[in-house]
Design an enzyme around this catalytic site. Structure first.
Site, PDB file in Angstrom:
ATOM      1  N   ASP A 185       0.860  -1.169   0.000  1.00  0.00           N
ATOM      2  CA  ASP A 185       0.000   0.000   0.000  1.00  0.00           C
ATOM      3  C   ASP A 185       0.903   1.228   0.000  1.00  0.00           C
ATOM      4  OD1 ASP A 185      -2.270   1.624   0.258  1.00  0.00           O
ATOM      5  OD2 ASP A 185      -2.083   1.632   2.434  1.00  0.00           O
ATOM      6  N   ASP A 198       0.018   5.211   1.022  1.00  0.00           N
ATOM      7  CA  ASP A 198      -0.141   6.077   2.184  1.00  0.00           C
ATOM      8  C   ASP A 198      -0.223   5.275   3.482  1.00  0.00           C
ATOM      9  OD1 ASP A 198      -1.202   9.159   1.267  1.00  0.00           O
ATOM     10  OD2 ASP A 198      -1.209   7.584  -0.247  1.00  0.00           O
TER      11      ASP A 198
END
Length: 419
Positions: free
Chosen positions: A153, A155
């Site tokens: 991922d 952020d």
């Protein structure tokens, strides 16, 4: 169904991982039986040493027993009879395991670092067990074979929410090492851009580092891809391309199931989601701006003097309301989607590297989700299998978390500490 029941279910049970809670309960018994809370360190050190030794042995035995239950569950999976496994009877919500988990070995590793057995007042915690599972997953994936694909991922996993992957970020050297070792690296992010320059802004530290490593000969053939909008826009590292990224047309990497998604249904789903978000804005009097993209719709807080960010409760309410409305709609039954916010507490999945953090301050509904994104990465990179793939993310709640569904299809790692 009472109001209190709805609140307890909606706001609490979806935050827990039932397997971790079950293991936590198993470990609580030897803790209660063998801890010595009344012993003073300076007066009865021999008793404390014995306590730690006994607790370590009992904890290790329990982790070995759970390990054997998982092995049995995997055997039942291979026969197509996983519903009959003892682990499934004990923990009905348990899903698919893609690799064995050496839990006893992982416990011994974590106990050496965290001194779980030496504690007298604090029982083995959720975080202890999550890290043991994380360690076990990594040990299993790297024991007999290299990891072929690691997806991340963006952020709150590789960098802080809304920030960029800059040159000084310590994760870059580790990503370069993965690429140098021959593993493919994918960044599967909610950020959805059709312009490569936008991804370069967010990931320039990594892209520049890969280019430099390629020039220096430290990396031979880096397989680095970025899949944005969860599962909608694919870019591949290309040393000769502007911003070091080349756009890959959707038709060349889409899964067969994704080709069946009709554009009319996609836009209808986003219309429903937009209506639900507007309803939440009005109901909770949110100071919010609505953003509509071709494959996503969401709200962000209005900035300016006197304006406030959304609270965690407002974010969770918006996610749960929007998710329910879209799920019950006609297009929601045809098109996979993901409703999430960046502030959801993290839950372990099956397993992953997990990062418990309070992150972003927005709510978005995307077409597809990270499970489709990771599967698309696997297909584009030549058909990499689930048991040779690891996903690293920060959100694994059963509601309001955009990494959660990855664990249904791959080994995953809720990220708290990466070593």
């Amino acid at each position: 169904m009472t109001t209190r029941y709805r609140v307890e279910y909606a706001l609490k049970t979806h935050r827990r991982d039932q397997l971790i809670e079950w293991v936590k309960g198993l470990l609580a018994v030897p803790f209660v039986l063998h801890s010595q809370p009344t012993a003073a360190y300076e007066e009865r050190s021999d008793i404390l040493t014995k306590m730690a030794s006994t607790a370590h042995r009992r904890y290790a035995e329990i982790m070995r027993d759970v390990e054997e239950l998982i092995d049995d569950h995997i055997d039942q999976q291979k026969r197509g009879t996983q519903e009959r496994s003892k682990l499934k009877l004990l923990v009905p919500s348990v899903g698919t395991f893609f690799t064995p988990l050496p839990l006893k070995q992982a416990f011994e590793f974590q106990d050496e670092r965290r001194r779980i057995s030496s504690r007298r007042f604090v029982a083995p915690s959720f975080n202890d067990i999550r890290l043991i599972l994380n360690s076990a997953q990594l040990m299993s994936l790297t024991r007999d074979r290299p990891i072929e694909l690691v997806t991340f991922d963006g952020d709150v996993t590789l960098y802080d929410d809304g920030e960029s992957l800059t040159d000084e970020n310590p994760v870059i050297s580790r990503l370069i090492r993965l690429l140098a070792d021959g593993s493919s690296v994918g960044i599967v992010t909610a950020a959805g851009y059709t312009d490569a320059s936008r991804y370069y802004e967010r990931l320039h530290g990594l892209l520049d580092a890969v280019a430099n490593a390629l020039t220096a000969g430290d990396v031979k053939d880096p397989k680095l891809i970025i899949l944005g909008g969860e599962s909608n826009y694919l870019f591949e590292f290309d040393f000769h391309a502007e911003n070091f990224l080349k756009y890959i047309p959707r038709k060349t990497w889409m899964l067969d199931e994704m080709r069946e998604w009709q554009e009319e249904d996609i836009q209808s789903l986003l219309d429903v989601a937009e209506g639900a978000l507007r309803e939440c804005i009005n109901t909770m009097h949110l100071s919010a701006e609505l953003l509509r993209k071709d494959r996503a719709v969401g709200i962000v807080p209005v900035t300016g003097p006197g304006k406030q960010k959304f609270t965690r409760e407002q974010l969770e309410e918006t996610v749960l309301v929007t998710q329910q409305i879209v799920e019950l709609s006609a297009p929601g039954k045809k098109i996979p989607f993901c409703a999430f916010n960046g502030r959801s507490p993290v839950m372990l999945l099956s397993w992953v590297i997990s990062l418990i953090n309070v992150g972003g301050n927005d709510v978005f509904v995307d077409i597809g989700d990270k499970s489709w994104g990771v599967m698309s990465c696997q297909r584009y990179l030549g058909g990499i299998k689930a048991n040779k793939t690891l996903h690293v993310g920060d959100q694994f709640l059963s509601a309001g978390a955009n990494d959660f569904k990855v664990r249904l299809e791959h080994s995953a790692f809720p990220m708290k500490e990466v070593h």
